[in-house]
Design an enzyme around this catalytic site. Structure first.
Site, short mmCIF file in Angstrom:
data_model
loop_
_atom_site.label_atom_id
_atom_site.label_comp_id
_atom_site.label_asym_id
_atom_site.label_seq_id
_atom_site.Cartn_x
_atom_site.Cartn_y
_atom_site.Cartn_z
N SER A 239 37.38 -18.78 20.12
CA SER A 239 36.35 -19.81 20.18
C SER A 239 35.97 -20.07 21.63
O SER A 239 36.61 -19.56 22.55
CB SER A 239 36.86 -21.11 19.54
OG SER A 239 37.87 -21.68 20.37
N LYS A 240 34.96 -20.87 21.84
CA LYS A 240 34.53 -21.21 23.19
C LYS A 240 35.66 -21.90 23.95
O LYS A 240 35.85 -21.67 25.15
CB LYS A 240 33.29 -22.11 23.14
CG LYS A 240 32.63 -22.29 24.50
CD LYS A 240 31.25 -22.90 24.38
CE LYS A 240 30.57 -22.97 25.73
NZ LYS A 240 29.21 -23.51 25.65
N ARG A 241 36.44 -22.69 23.27
CA ARG A 241 37.56 -23.39 23.90
C ARG A 241 38.61 -22.40 24.41
O ARG A 241 39.27 -22.65 25.41
CB ARG A 241 38.20 -24.34 22.87
CG ARG A 241 39.33 -25.20 23.42
CD ARG A 241 39.94 -26.05 22.32
NE ARG A 241 40.44 -25.20 21.24
CZ ARG A 241 40.73 -25.66 20.03
NH1 ARG A 241 40.53 -26.92 19.73
NH2 ARG A 241 41.19 -24.84 19.09
N ASP A 242 38.75 -21.26 23.72
CA ASP A 242 39.76 -20.27 24.11
C ASP A 242 39.28 -19.33 25.21
O ASP A 242 40.08 -18.64 25.83
CB ASP A 242 40.14 -19.40 22.89
CG ASP A 242 40.69 -20.23 21.74
OD1 ASP A 242 41.59 -21.03 21.99
OD2 ASP A 242 40.22 -20.06 20.60
#
Length: 461
Positions: A239-242
């Site tokens: 994900s974008k967070r990762d």
């Protein structure tokens, strides 16, 4: 035959890390065989296209140094070409006009779902000879094979095959005449002479449809390589967070392009136990047939480790130029080599490196409360004052000379090294962090060191 690869992003968003890895694999396959790497912007979806996203894709390619050969190809400028091939298929009876309305299609799908059948077009206009309804603008569907299997060899997955009945007569042109994805991809890959198509395995089930197009037009199939996705450290979709963010964000975060490419090449490909690859080594060793079958996991610690390696080994003149974007200008500074030598080991990113340099080159405006309380206990101020007097008398200029003065204060005051080290570090840097004290003082010089010590004595209560 010369190797021709391509990367074909859609400009509906920025170039993300997974897309850059696909582009890298395609670029390396071409470079390894002294072939051609092409860039095609798949901008047929006029409603979702973004000029900003197109520019961002090209900017990312420029940053990492992966130039394409020849002009960038834009699908939006090739509509006349696609119409020509659609007309050819209609004329040869390999495609047909379908007048099924959206309502009819929705009803069909509801009926199939109620029967727990796979939703698919039922071919009702495949051999239609009646009078077409006036109120419906037809789509164009290709005639897919109705028996046998559609098979191909994938360089990553191995043999791949589906029943022909799994592929229905899919739409190749919408009612407004615009061509669809699977049609234009097959036409472009063939006409651009692509010999290898390397892409994410989310496209694996598009390939049988594209093979139907290739076969209908009598075009030669390329070699296919479908690369497993990148997962996060927990094995789930990235994900974008990762880290699945815009490639140019990595530049803003202080990563070097060579570190990012080295990191990406190891996400799904390996050469023994080797971890660090120069661009030249990647080109010499990369073979798409060695791409791993299984998914790879994004590991931020690994990326930081690689980035720290490349920062440490970057020539000073190049680092000086790069650091300007992060608010540090060492151009013309006669102590730039000393500053970089003192900080390179502590900066995993250019952002961190710039912060470490600023700690040295900028006198602290305030002091970390916790660090100051811990360091300025007992006789700390008296020890610092005596140390400043020793510096004024000795006037040291080298790292070794500053260290000798520190040893002298320890000996004369009969104290542990921490009794001078901790308050001195807070005085010079504002907190307990930073490079070696003797290095810092050699960079600052005697007068600036004394000035910072006196300010700390006066300021810290």
């Amino acid at each position: 035959m010369s190797t021709v690869t391509r990367f074909a992003p859609s400009p509906t968003g920025y170039l993300h890390i997974g897309g850059l890895r696909t582009a890298l694999f395609s670029w390396l396959a071409a470079q390894h065989n002294k072939g051609t790497f092409l860039l095609r912007i798949e901008d047929t979806d006029m409603a979702r296209n973004s000029q900003e996203a197109k520019d961002a894709i090209l900017k990312a390619f420029d940053w990492v140094g992966m130039g394409c050969d020849g002009e960038v190809v834009y699908q939006s400028k090739r509509f006349d070409l696609y119409k020509k091939y659609i007309a050819q298929l209609l004329e040869e009876g390999k495609a047909y006009k379908c007048y099924m309305s959206k309502e009819e299609l929705a009803t069909l799908r509801e009926e199939q779902m109620a029967k727990k059948e796979r939703t698919r077009y039922d071919g009702r206009y495949r051999d239609f000879t009646g009078t077409p309804p006036e109120s419906v603008e037809p789509v164009i569907r290709i005639k897919a094979p109705q028996e046998g299997r559609i098979s191909f060899y994938d360089g990553v997955k191995g043999e791949f095959s589906v029943e022909a009945t799994e592929v229905d007569d899919f739409v190749i042109a919408r009612a407004d005449g615009s061509p669809t994805y699977n049609f234009v991809v097959a036409v472009d890959d063939a006409l651009m002479g692509c010999t290898e198509v390397i892409r994410g395995d989310d496209h694996l089930y598009n390939t049988p449809k594209q093979i139907v197009v290739y076969n209908a037009l009598g075009l030669k199939l390329p070699n296919f390589y479908h690369v497993a996705m990148i997962n996060n450290e927990q094995g789930k979709k990235l994900s974008k967070r990762d880290g699945a963010t815009d490639v140019m964000d990595y530049k803003t975060m202080g990563y070097l392009p060579e570190a990012l490419l080295n990191f990406l090449v190891r996400l799904g490909w390996s050469h023994g136990d080797q971890e660090i690859f120069s661009i030249e080594e990647m080109i010499a060793l990369f073979d798409p047939n060695d791409i791993n079958k299984s998914s790879s996991n994004y590991n931020l610690d690994k990326l930081l480790w690689l980035n720290a390696h490349y920062i440490k080994n970057k020539p000073d003149n190049e680092l000086i130029e790069l650091l300007k974007e992060f608010g540090v200008d060492l151009e013309g500074n006669d102590k730039s080599a000393m500053i970089l030598n003192a900080t390179k080991e502590r900066g995993k990113t250019l952002v961190e490196l710039a912060e470490q340099i600023k700690l040295i080159t900028t006198a602290p405006e305030d002091y970390n409360e916790k660090s100051a309380k811990k360091a300025f206990k007992g006789e700390a101020k008296e020890i610092l004052s005596a140390f400043a007097d020793m510096l004024a008398l000795a006037q040291p200029t080298t790292k070794e000379a500053f260290h000798a003065v520190m040893e002298k204060i320890v000996e004369e005051k009969e104290i542990g090294f921490g009794k001078i080290g901790m308050p001195l570090r807070v005085s010079l840097m504002g907190s307990m962090t930073g490079s070696g004290l003797d290095e810092i003082m050699a960079i600052l010089g005697t007068q600036e060191t004394i000035k910072r010590i006196k300010k700390a004595i006066e300021t810290i209560g």
